[in-house]
Design a protein around this motif. Structure first.
Motif, PDB file in Angstrom:
ATOM      1  N   LYS A 136       0.846  -1.196   0.000  1.00  0.00           N
ATOM      2  CA  LYS A 136       0.000   0.000   0.000  1.00  0.00           C
ATOM      3  C   LYS A 136       0.881   1.246   0.000  1.00  0.00           C
ATOM      4  O   LYS A 136       0.621   2.204  -0.740  1.00  0.00           O
ATOM      5  N   LEU A 137       1.930   1.255   0.807  1.00  0.00           N
ATOM      6  CA  LEU A 137       2.858   2.372   0.880  1.00  0.00           C
ATOM      7  C   LEU A 137       3.585   2.559  -0.454  1.00  0.00           C
ATOM      8  O   LEU A 137       3.719   3.691  -0.936  1.00  0.00           O
ATOM      9  N   LEU A 138       4.027   1.462  -1.062  1.00  0.00           N
ATOM     10  CA  LEU A 138       4.696   1.550  -2.362  1.00  0.00           C
ATOM     11  C   LEU A 138       3.753   2.092  -3.439  1.00  0.00           C
ATOM     12  O   LEU A 138       4.156   2.912  -4.272  1.00  0.00           O
ATOM     13  N   ALA A 139       2.517   1.632  -3.418  1.00  0.00           N
ATOM     14  CA  ALA A 139       1.535   2.119  -4.392  1.00  0.00           C
ATOM     15  C   ALA A 139       1.319   3.621  -4.213  1.00  0.00           C
ATOM     16  O   ALA A 139       1.235   4.374  -5.193  1.00  0.00           O
ATOM     17  N   LYS A 140       1.261   4.065  -2.965  1.00  0.00           N
ATOM     18  CA  LYS A 140       1.073   5.488  -2.675  1.00  0.00           C
ATOM     19  C   LYS A 140       2.277   6.286  -3.182  1.00  0.00           C
ATOM     20  O   LYS A 140       2.114   7.350  -3.798  1.00  0.00           O
ATOM     21  N   LYS A 141       3.505   5.779  -2.956  1.00  0.00           N
ATOM     22  CA  LYS A 141       4.704   6.462  -3.425  1.00  0.00           C
ATOM     23  C   LYS A 141       4.729   6.547  -4.947  1.00  0.00           C
ATOM     24  O   LYS A 141       5.067   7.581  -5.516  1.00  0.00           O
ATOM     25  N   GLN A 145       4.799   9.883  -7.239  1.00  0.00           N
ATOM     26  CA  GLN A 145       5.837  10.099  -8.235  1.00  0.00           C
ATOM     27  C   GLN A 145       5.226  10.359  -9.608  1.00  0.00           C
ATOM     28  O   GLN A 145       5.679  11.220 -10.351  1.00  0.00           O
ATOM     29  N   LYS A 146       4.180   9.608  -9.958  1.00  0.00           N
ATOM     30  CA  LYS A 146       3.512   9.820 -11.248  1.00  0.00           C
ATOM     31  C   LYS A 146       2.886  11.211 -11.300  1.00  0.00           C
ATOM     32  O   LYS A 146       2.957  11.889 -12.309  1.00  0.00           O
ATOM     33  N   GLU A 147       2.291  11.617 -10.185  1.00  0.00           N
ATOM     34  CA  GLU A 147       1.690  12.954 -10.141  1.00  0.00           C
ATOM     35  C   GLU A 147       2.762  14.025 -10.300  1.00  0.00           C
ATOM     36  O   GLU A 147       2.577  15.001 -11.026  1.00  0.00           O
ATOM     37  N   LYS A 148       3.918  13.849  -9.624  1.00  0.00           N
ATOM     38  CA  LYS A 148       5.011  14.818  -9.751  1.00  0.00           C
ATOM     39  C   LYS A 148       5.539  14.846 -11.173  1.00  0.00           C
ATOM     40  O   LYS A 148       5.777  15.918 -11.739  1.00  0.00           O
TER      41      LYS A 148
END
Length: 185
Positions: A136-141, A145-148
């Motif tokens: 879940k944490l990796l998916a959030k990261k 990153q995709k948003e950035k």
């Protein structure tokens, strides 16, 4: 008379001319024993083996001195019978104790196996929970990153469009401003 208060008694032994120390406590006895062992480290140390478990004699296959109910049994036959009986009772007691020990060992092994299985199930459950949390944490990261990257791409596109609209002279001025030379201009 003050020897008791001062420390251990010392007697001179005639063979080695070393003082014989009589220990007052178990710790002192152990210390003396260790000092004796360490005085000659090359000498092998004898470690006593574990005592063998007592095992009763097997019951006799054929009893030669059979005592009947008829007359003629001497006064010593009672003592022979008592010996047979004592040995058989000791053998029965041994067998009962051995059986009870085996049962307790089996119960203990079963309990250990049960505890081990419970611990493994708890560990597996916690491991799965940690893995879910980590994913879940990796998916959030990755999402951040995709948003950035998406925001950077949009800024880059808008910047490239702005640069295309501006004059070439401004680009050269920006290059001079952004350039840093050591030792001055």
């Amino acid at each position: 008379m003050d020897e008791k208060k001062d420390g251990p008694k010392k007697h001179v032994h005639k063979k080695n001319d070393k003082p014989l120390v009589l220990p007052k406590s178990l710790a002192e006895k152990q210390r003396i024993h260790l000092e004796k062992l360490m005085s000659n480290p090359e000498k092998p140390v004898s470690v006593p083996e574990k005592r063998k478990e007592w095992n009763p004699r097997a019951p006799p296959e054929f009893v030669r001195d059979v005592m009947g109910s008829s007359a003629g049994a001497g006064s010593g036959e009672f003592h022979v019978y008592r010996g047979y009986r004592r040995r058989e009772m000791a053998r029965q007691t041994y067998l009962d104790a051995k059986h009870e020990k085996e049962q307790k060992d089996a119960e203990f092994e079963e309990k250990l196996e049960k505890n081990k299985m419970e611990a493994e199930s708890k560990t597996a459950k916690k491991r799965a929970k940690r893995q879910r949390k980590k994913q879940k944490l990796l998916a959030k990261k990755q999402k951040l990153q995709k948003e950035k990257l998406g925001a950077i791409d949009e800024n880059a596109k808008s910047d490239s469009e702005d640069e295309a609209d501006s004059d070439g002279e401004e680009k050269e001025d920006d290059a001079e401003v952004n350039c840093f030379v050591i030792g001055g201009k």
